[in-house]
Enzyme design. Structure first.
Site, mmCIF file in Angstrom:
data_model
loop_
_atom_site.group_PDB
_atom_site.id
_atom_site.type_symbol
_atom_site.label_atom_id
_atom_site.label_comp_id
_atom_site.label_asym_id
_atom_site.label_seq_id
_atom_site.Cartn_x
_atom_site.Cartn_y
_atom_site.Cartn_z
ATOM 1 N N ASP A 10 -45.094 -29.518 -31.775
ATOM 2 C CA ASP A 10 -45.204 -30.347 -32.803
ATOM 3 C C ASP A 10 -46.120 -29.528 -33.787
ATOM 4 O OD1 ASP A 10 -45.472 -32.646 -34.424
ATOM 5 O OD2 ASP A 10 -47.375 -32.804 -33.885
ATOM 6 N N ASP A 12 -47.834 -31.193 -37.259
ATOM 7 C CA ASP A 12 -48.883 -31.689 -37.870
ATOM 8 C C ASP A 12 -49.827 -32.048 -36.692
ATOM 9 O OD1 ASP A 12 -48.221 -31.624 -40.507
ATOM 10 O OD2 ASP A 12 -46.921 -33.264 -40.219
ATOM 11 N N GLY A 47 -46.157 -38.941 -35.985
ATOM 12 C CA GLY A 47 -44.954 -38.298 -35.644
ATOM 13 C C GLY A 47 -44.073 -39.207 -36.212
ATOM 14 N N ARG A 50 -41.424 -40.181 -42.739
ATOM 15 C CA ARG A 50 -42.332 -40.948 -43.952
ATOM 16 C C ARG A 50 -41.936 -42.286 -44.320
ATOM 17 N NH1 ARG A 50 -40.718 -37.296 -48.985
ATOM 18 N NH2 ARG A 50 -41.185 -35.522 -47.307
ATOM 19 N N ASN A 119 -41.754 -31.489 -44.794
ATOM 20 C CA ASN A 119 -42.499 -30.300 -45.551
ATOM 21 C C ASN A 119 -42.801 -29.076 -44.372
ATOM 22 O OD1 ASN A 119 -43.198 -31.419 -48.170
ATOM 23 N ND2 ASN A 119 -43.882 -33.137 -47.037
HETATM 24 C C1 BG6 Z 1 -45.101 -36.084 -38.809
HETATM 25 C C2 BG6 Z 1 -46.392 -36.655 -39.131
HETATM 26 O O1 BG6 Z 1 -45.275 -34.748 -38.304
HETATM 27 O O2 BG6 Z 1 -44.408 -35.973 -40.023
HETATM 28 C C3 BG6 Z 1 -46.239 -38.043 -39.510
HETATM 29 O O3 BG6 Z 1 -47.205 -36.794 -38.076
HETATM 30 C C4 BG6 Z 1 -45.525 -37.922 -40.957
HETATM 31 O O4 BG6 Z 1 -47.423 -38.835 -39.967
HETATM 32 C C5 BG6 Z 1 -44.258 -37.087 -40.596
HETATM 33 O O5 BG6 Z 1 -45.226 -39.218 -41.580
HETATM 34 C C6 BG6 Z 1 -43.432 -36.981 -41.769
HETATM 35 O O6 BG6 Z 1 -43.917 -36.051 -42.839
HETATM 36 P P1 BG6 Z 1 -43.328 -35.764 -44.240
HETATM 37 O O7 BG6 Z 1 -44.183 -34.410 -44.400
HETATM 38 O O8 BG6 Z 1 -41.957 -35.475 -44.104
HETATM 39 O O9 BG6 Z 1 -43.921 -36.769 -45.149
HETATM 40 MG MG MG Z 2 -48.483 -34.490 -34.672
#
Ligand code: BG6
Ligand code: MG
Length: 215
Positions: A10, A12, A47, A50, A119
């Protein structure tokens, strides 16, 4: 021969601590909308995508919101979030991550990244890990985010590796559930390694991962 042929990480909260930026960006939005938001609610966002995260935050919202407004607020959250990501550098990689990845690679283990984030590639670029993975699957490649197994199943396909030969490393309950739903073993990392005994392994330092391979 090792039990696993590939490790799927993973992003984040495992490779780097972007969670605090997610929290700050959501807090900004929640304050603007006058919605209660705290670390406890934030844990439920780990996880998940958004928009699903925003739906969880909106459970405390008194008013009504159209789909168009929801897109506006989530776009705004992403702008706050990306302005924080723009400050990231290789210093934001968590301790031991690079060393462990290099060691696994030397042992012939394939490395994958399975993240719900849209992202992810930008973050990998910022922390200069773009070239470290044999396969990357992120929020742009999937229809269903964790706990659905799609992101890990697709990463395993990129790695040309059977599910039973993949080990997932996760910091979120939704991620452990996604790994198991995809018939993969999981190593829980961070606070869930202490609070949840759902995973096959619980690792407290990144280097503990090597023990899983070397025992
Ligand atoms: C996950 C995070 O990796 O990505 C979540 O743990 C987040 O908290 C999800 O909502 C989506 O992220 P992003 O960057 O597309 O807004
Ligand atoms: Mg994570």
């Amino acid at each position: 021969m090792y039990k696993y042929e590939a490790v799927i990480f993973d992003l984040d909260g495992v490779i780097c601590k972007t969670d605090k930026y997610h929290y700050l960006a959501w807090k900004h939005i929640a304050d603007e909308l006058n919605i209660e938001f705290n670390q406890e609610i934030n844990k439920r966002l780990l996880g998940v995508s958004r928009m699903e995260s925003f739906d969880i935050i909106l459970e405390k919202y008194q008013g009504q919101m159209t789909d168009k407004e929801k897109i506006k607020w989530t776009d705004q959250k992403n702008e706050y979030y990306r302005s924080m990501l723009s400050q990231m550098s290789p210093d934001d990689i968590l301790p031991g991550v690079k060393e462990v990845m290099e060691s696994l690679r030397c042992d012939g283990i394939k490395l994958g990244l399975g993240s719900s984030s849209k992202n992810a590639k930008y973050i990998l670029h910022q922390i200069q890990l773009d070239d470290y993975f044999d396969g990357v699957c992120d929020g742009n490649d999937i229809t269903h985010s964790k706990p659905n197994p799609e992101v890990f199943v697709k990463t395993a396909q990129l790695l040309q590796c059977e599910a039973s030969r993949c080990l997932v490393v996760e910091d979120a309950i939704a991620g452990i559930e996604a790994a198991h739903a995809g018939c993969m073993d999981c190593a829980a990392f961070g606070s869930i390694a202490i609070s949840s005994l759902k995973a096959e392994y619980n690792i407290h330092a990144f280097s503990d991962l090597l023990a899983v391979f070397r025992k």
